[in-house]
Design an enzyme around this catalytic site. Sequence first.
Site: not given
Ligand code: SP5
Ligand code: ZN
Length: 365
Positions: A176, A214, A302, A340
């Site tokens: 990112h 993502h 992920d 994760y």
């Molecule tokens: C490297 C990578 O995979 N980064 C991903 C970042 C996205 N994070 C978004 C987080 C949004 C808040 N998470 C809440 C989880 C609820 N299940």
């Molecule tokens: Zn990701």
Amino acid sequence: MREQPVGLNIPVVWSEDCLRHEPGGEVWLGVREPGTEVPARALVLRDALAVRGAPIVPARPHGDEILRAVHDGGLVDHLAGVWAAWEKEGYPAQHGRDRVVPYVFPTPGMLAGLEPRVPPAVHGRAGLYCYDTMTLIGPGSWAAIRGAVDAALTAADLVSAGAPLAYALCRPPGHHVTRAAYGGSCYLNNAAIAAQALRAAGAGRVAIIDIDAHHGNGTQMIFYDRADVWYGSLHVDPGAGWFPHYAGYAAERGRGEGDGFNRNLPLAPGTGDADWLTALDALYDEARAVEPDAVVVSLGLDAAASDPESPLCVTEAGYRAAGRMVAALGPAVLVQEGGYDLASLGGLAVAALSGAAEGAGLRAP
Ligand code: SP5
Ligand code: ZN
């Protein structure tokens, strides 16, 4: 004669420093939550691969040359020094602010053409190179960030020296991060740095395949104007409400000399193995058409059904097939990105790397 057990014959490049980054949560929609990008991720991945016989190779320290070719020097210096400045100003001890979290972001709309300034106060400066509130910095963060870069560069060295495959167990992840801005639990772009290193070592063209759930907006924009590094990504549709929201759309095809060297395949939430692999197959064909001398895979795990951060529904079998496909493209550096769910992460990594071993023609376990 007894047959020797066959191990997963892919070097796993590891930096102990990766454990020192403890983001201590993420501020999401104004609320600090525990966060999922935790040190245990790296341990789970390392242990699962070691048990399968993969050699654990220590990351070798590298200079800043490739790193600073990819990233703005201001970003690198900021990441290296912001925690010390934050601590010196007393934010942890006197104000209970135990991590660097920005609160003002100098967006183009805010500045409206004003000359960019570097605010003297560290709490003002915190937003200068950051674009979200989810990517916290603590005392051990810089050591881990730099360790992840060394892991990516060491894996790139191995491939440049003739290894068919190398895996960099990078933590924190990187895709990112743009040339001058970090976010999305990422600080420096390990995969982009690996690609730049492969180029510097003589690969004329590099293809990056990003299968994290993502979109790798940082990697895309680092190479957006270039024809020597092709970027293709498979990810959940940012238009369906998913991070990074502002990039990752199919219409983004590159710019100037890089026109046609960027490809996004956004997928609907709920997409499983069949449609995910069909899309990867299309990416594979496009990547092959640029005749890459080397490949970088942004290996996010992920997209798995079990993952708490994405709505894609890929299985271990899907990741194994994906590994097989991407490794057939050419000598490949696999760079760890997201993933994760601690309970399934190890099995997913073993599946992806076993597939990659098959794709590269190594004996698979
Ligand atoms: C490297 C990578 O995979 N980064 C991903 C970042 C996205 N994070 C978004 C987080 C949004 C808040 N998470 C809440 C989880 C609820 N299940
Ligand atoms: Zn990701």
